[in-house]
Scaffold this motif. Structure first.
Motif, short mmCIF file in Angstrom:
data_model
loop_
_atom_site.label_atom_id
_atom_site.label_comp_id
_atom_site.label_asym_id
_atom_site.label_seq_id
_atom_site.Cartn_x
_atom_site.Cartn_y
_atom_site.Cartn_z
N TYR A 17 -9.64 22.65 -19.66
CA TYR A 17 -10.75 23.47 -19.16
C TYR A 17 -10.47 23.96 -17.74
CZ TYR A 17 -13.66 22.29 -23.19
OH TYR A 17 -14.19 22.17 -24.45
N ARG A 18 -9.82 23.14 -16.92
CA ARG A 18 -9.46 23.60 -15.57
C ARG A 18 -8.46 24.76 -15.66
NH1 ARG A 18 -9.22 18.05 -14.30
NH2 ARG A 18 -6.95 18.16 -14.35
N LEU A 19 -7.51 24.66 -16.58
CA LEU A 19 -6.54 25.74 -16.75
C LEU A 19 -7.22 27.01 -17.25
CD1 LEU A 19 -3.49 23.81 -18.22
CD2 LEU A 19 -3.67 24.85 -15.95
N SER A 22 -9.08 28.55 -14.34
CA SER A 22 -8.20 29.20 -13.38
C SER A 22 -7.69 30.54 -13.90
CB SER A 22 -7.04 28.28 -12.99
OG SER A 22 -6.18 28.07 -14.09
N LEU A 23 -7.49 30.64 -15.20
CA LEU A 23 -7.06 31.91 -15.79
C LEU A 23 -8.22 32.91 -15.80
CD1 LEU A 23 -4.69 33.37 -17.15
CD2 LEU A 23 -5.52 32.51 -19.33
N VAL A 24 -9.40 32.47 -16.19
CA VAL A 24 -10.58 33.35 -16.22
C VAL A 24 -10.91 33.86 -14.82
CG1 VAL A 24 -13.07 33.39 -16.63
CG2 VAL A 24 -11.55 32.35 -18.32
N GLU A 25 -10.82 32.99 -13.83
CA GLU A 25 -11.14 33.36 -12.46
C GLU A 25 -10.05 34.18 -11.79
OE1 GLU A 25 -14.05 32.84 -10.92
OE2 GLU A 25 -14.81 31.95 -12.76
N LYS A 28 -4.82 31.94 -11.66
CA LYS A 28 -3.53 31.73 -12.31
C LYS A 28 -3.30 32.83 -13.34
CE LYS A 28 -3.21 26.68 -12.10
NZ LYS A 28 -1.90 26.32 -11.60
N THR A 29 -2.02 33.12 -13.56
CA THR A 29 -1.64 34.03 -14.63
C THR A 29 -1.35 33.20 -15.88
OG1 THR A 29 0.72 33.89 -14.13
CG2 THR A 29 -0.56 35.60 -12.96
N GLU A 30 -1.13 33.87 -17.01
CA GLU A 30 -0.76 33.14 -18.23
C GLU A 30 0.54 32.36 -18.01
OE1 GLU A 30 -0.88 35.42 -21.86
OE2 GLU A 30 -2.70 36.45 -21.20
N GLN A 31 1.48 32.96 -17.28
CA GLN A 31 2.75 32.27 -17.00
C GLN A 31 2.51 31.04 -16.13
OE1 GLN A 31 2.28 35.64 -16.53
NE2 GLN A 31 3.37 36.32 -18.35
N GLU A 35 3.42 27.20 -17.10
CA GLU A 35 4.21 26.34 -16.22
C GLU A 35 3.45 25.06 -15.89
OE1 GLU A 35 7.15 24.64 -14.20
OE2 GLU A 35 7.35 26.44 -15.42
N SER A 36 2.16 25.16 -15.70
CA SER A 36 1.33 23.97 -15.45
C SER A 36 1.38 23.01 -16.63
CB SER A 36 -0.12 24.36 -15.17
OG SER A 36 -0.23 25.05 -13.97
N VAL A 37 1.33 23.56 -17.84
CA VAL A 37 1.41 22.72 -19.04
C VAL A 37 2.77 22.06 -19.11
CG1 VAL A 37 1.40 22.72 -21.58
CG2 VAL A 37 -0.34 24.01 -20.32
N ARG A 38 3.83 22.78 -18.82
CA ARG A 38 5.18 22.18 -18.84
C ARG A 38 5.29 21.04 -17.83
NH1 ARG A 38 6.84 27.45 -20.29
NH2 ARG A 38 6.90 28.19 -18.15
#
Length: 101
Positions: A17-19, A22-25, A28-31, A35-38
């Motif tokens: 949900y934090r990710l 951050s994308l909605v706001e 962060k970009t999709e990339q 990278e955060s998931v990795r």
């Protein structure tokens, strides 16, 4: 290996949900999210990865179902002229529960 992360359903859900936030706001970009998931996956102890993957798949499936429900309701409202078509995205959201090892 560095500091390991906690693996619980709630911890995985909070991370996802934090990710998403951050994308909605636009923070962060999709990339950046990928990278955060990795980076997160590298911190998960190998013995905990099957459970982490299970929790991640559950969170993503439920999140996807929620997005589909919202999109479906918007489409239904569109049909009743409640919303203007130009303001509603017409593509569906599909979240893939894959994790990079």
């Amino acid at each position: 290996m560095g500091q390991e992360v906690s693996i619980s359903y709630q911890a995985v859900k909070s991370r996802v949900y934090r990710l998403i936030d951050s994308l909605v706001e636009g923070a962060k970009t999709e990339q950046d999210v990928q990278e955060s998931v990795r980076r997160w996956w590298k911190l998960v102890h190998p013995a905990d990865r099957p459970m982490a993957q299970k929790y991640l798949a559950e969170v993503l499936q439920r999140s996807n179902a929620t997005l589909e429900a919202i999109s479906g309701e918007l489409t239904q409202c569109q049909d009743h002229s409640t919303f203007h078509a130009s303001k509603i995205p017409t593509h569906s959201h599909h979240i893939q529960p894959s994790v990079m090892a």
